[in-house]
Scaffold this motif. Structure first.
Motif: not given
Length: 567
Positions: A123, A105-106, A66, A97, A121, A92-94, A149
């Motif tokens: 989702i 995320i975008e 991350h 998010a 990435y 993982d960009p949670h 996504l």
């Protein structure tokens, strides 16, 4: 025929034979073109590098991590890790998010750093990590967001599935709907997992749903069961015990695991990344050939990144020159056939975040009365549930103790426990919840942070309400960060103005500030091998055993809110 670069007289790592071979290497464009026996290269080039017997290995590939854990932006992260030999990551960009949902995320996806490293990435599948019944996050990812996504480039998997209970007990749950979308639209996609302390029938049900990888804390017993049931093991540093590595080596399980970092904070990132795990594996008895294999070839195969992870014709020319293989000393890093230090464009495109990302802490200033905890009776004592922290794990233990009550309020300041408060900061409901913490945590002062997994609400922990108020209000004023206070004085502080979790400062400056925060926490008595992660995961309701969110104390295995008071 002329190529762009020839490297001669090198000990080249061959992933297919798992050993080093004396070879010459030709690069054409951004890919390896030809590998020949040393001294027999048939091609020519205006640029020839004499390796003088040094080692050439593929660029390191980290498939579970991350970026936000380093509290930095993709650009600063890319510049930091390429110096450590990492040329590809799957992020993982949670975390972002949980603050800004799909928009967060975008925003990460829009930042392009592929001239420095390749960032793919996953989702995020669990935003929030549990559900809005148990915690309040600033964003949510559901089936509709997943479908959007899937249309983006560089998406390679579904990120870690954390909500075990909803996955196996509710076929109509959000996570099952998300997995259905993946199976329908991208059946080839891998589904990453998060399953600490899950075994037996529960583990089989988890795997049956489609989740076939796990990166959490492992033991020899969990490795055996999970690999036996077909799971791919992503071994992060806390799982790199001598016993675990010996088990993997003795049973020749090299095709079933890869080294990953998961979370590397800014101060540690200055010292090493995935390369540090390669060194540690070798120090624990793994051969250099197999340690390299687990950081290059197996992660590439796991994520189906078949254009990298080895040195062979047609593969992307990401590689390292190592002058001392026993110490894994990196002399140079090449990305797409170009030495990283020679790539003069060190910026990333699209690196500016939207203005409102810098205004994400939506709480009015607090005062000392905000840390008065109403008790269930006017006087006497009450038995309380308490989170006990140990020095080597982010897990907690649920314990109990009797605390005094004065004038209807819990007299926590005269106890042996810290008060912890979670204040919802996304501007959604103004929730707040209180708990108690004991064990290897601070003995004096207070600390506050918006870097609190995964919903990143304002977390405040302390021994007195005055210091807790000062630390909290510093965070609110600076729109996020970490602040450590003692006796009305700020000992150390770190601004995280982007979404309350990221800094845009260079990694050396950011890392220095984080180190000061860490040292301040130790001054207050915090004893842990990673004080920041221990603190920030006190609010992670998928990590055993008792945690806290803005909704209250959560008994993690049951995914159930329980009262602070036992009576």
């Amino acid at each position: 025929m002329e190529v762009d670069l020839i490297i001669k007289d090198a000990r080249v790592y061959n992933a297919y034979f798992k050993r080093f071979l004396y070879r010459d290497v030709a690069i054409l464009g951004n890919k390896f073109f030809h590998i020949s026996s040393a001294g027999s290269m048939e091609l020519t080039s205006k640029k020839v590098l004499d390796a003088k017997g040094k080692y050439i290995v593929p660029g390191l590939i980290d498939i579970h991590m991350h970026i936000e854990s380093s509290m930095t932006t993709p650009m600063e992260f890319a510049k930091a890790v390429v110096a450590q030999g990492v040329t590809t990551v799957v992020a993982d960009p949670h975390e972002i998010a949980n603050v800004f949902g799909l928009e967060g995320i975008e925003a990460m996806l829009d930042i392009k750093c592929n001239h420095i490293i390749d960032i793919f990435y996953g989702i995020p599948s669990s935003v929030p990590s549990t559900s809005f019944a148990l915690e309040t996050s600033g964003g949510s990812i559901d089936s509709m967001e997943v479908e959007r996504l899937l249309e983006r480039q560089n998406i390679v998997c579904l990120g870690e599935v954390m909500n075990f209970k909803d996955l196996v007990e509710n076929k109509d749950s959000k996570i099952n709907n998300i997995i259905s979308v993946i199976k329908d639209k991208r059946p080839e996609f891998l589904i990453e997992g998060h399953c600490p302390k899950i075994s037996g029938l529960e583990l089989s049900r988890y795997i049956y749903s489609g989740v076939d990888g796990d990166h959490t804390h492992q033991t020899v017993e969990s490795l055996q069961e999970k690999i036996e049931k077909g799971m791919f093991m992503e071994i992060q540093e806390k799982s790199m015990t001598k016993e675990n590595l010996e088990y993997l080596m003795e049973n020749n399980l090299y095709e079933h695991f890869a080294f990953v970092t998961d979370d590397v904070m800014a101060d540690s990132l200055r010292e090493g990344h995935l390369n540090r795990l390669v060194k540690k594996a070798m120090n624990l008895g793994m051969s250099s050939e197999m340690a390299v294999y687990a950081a290059t070839y197996t992660p590439a195969m796991r994520m189906k990144l078949r254009d990298r992870g080895s040195i062979a014709p047609g593969k992307i020319a990401d590689f390292l020159i190592i002058d001392d293989i026993d110490n894994f000393n990196i002399e140079a890093v090449y990305k797409n056939g170009v030495e990283a230090s020679k790539d003069h464009d060190s910026t990333c495109s699209g690196e500016v975040f939207p203005k409102h990302f810098y205004e994400s802490v939506k709480i009015s200033p607090l005062n000392e009365s905000d840390f008065m905890v109403k008790a269930p009776k006017a006087e006497g004592q009450v038995t309380c549930r308490i989170m006990k922290v140990e020095s080597s794990s982010t897990f907690t233990e649920e314990v109990q103790a009797d605390l005094n009550i004065s004038d209807g309020y819990l007299n926590w300041q005269d106890s042996e426990n810290c008060l912890i408060g979670i204040f919802e900061r996304h501007g959604i409901n103004s929730n707040r919840a209180y708990g108690l913490v004991t064990g290897e945590v601070i003995k004096i002062g207070a600390v506050a942070t918006t870097y609190s997994h995964d919903s990143h609400n304002l977390l405040v922990m302390g021994r007195n309400s005055g210091d807790m108020t000062l630390a909290s209000n510093w965070i609110i004023e600076h729109n996020g960060g970490i602040c450590v206070v003692h006796q009305g004085k700020i000992l150390a502080a770190l601004e995280l103005p982007v979404a309350g979790i990221l800094s845009e400062e260079p990694i050396n400056i950011l890392g220095g500030k984080l180190k000061e925060v860490r040292e301040a926490l130790r001054t207050l008595g915090y004893k842990h091998n990673n004080e920041i992660m221990s603190l920030s995961t006190l609010s992670l309701p998928v990590s055993p055993a008792l945690k806290i969110s803005d909704k209250g104390l959560i008994r993690v295995k049951e995914q159930k809110i329980v009262s602070l008071f036992c009576e």
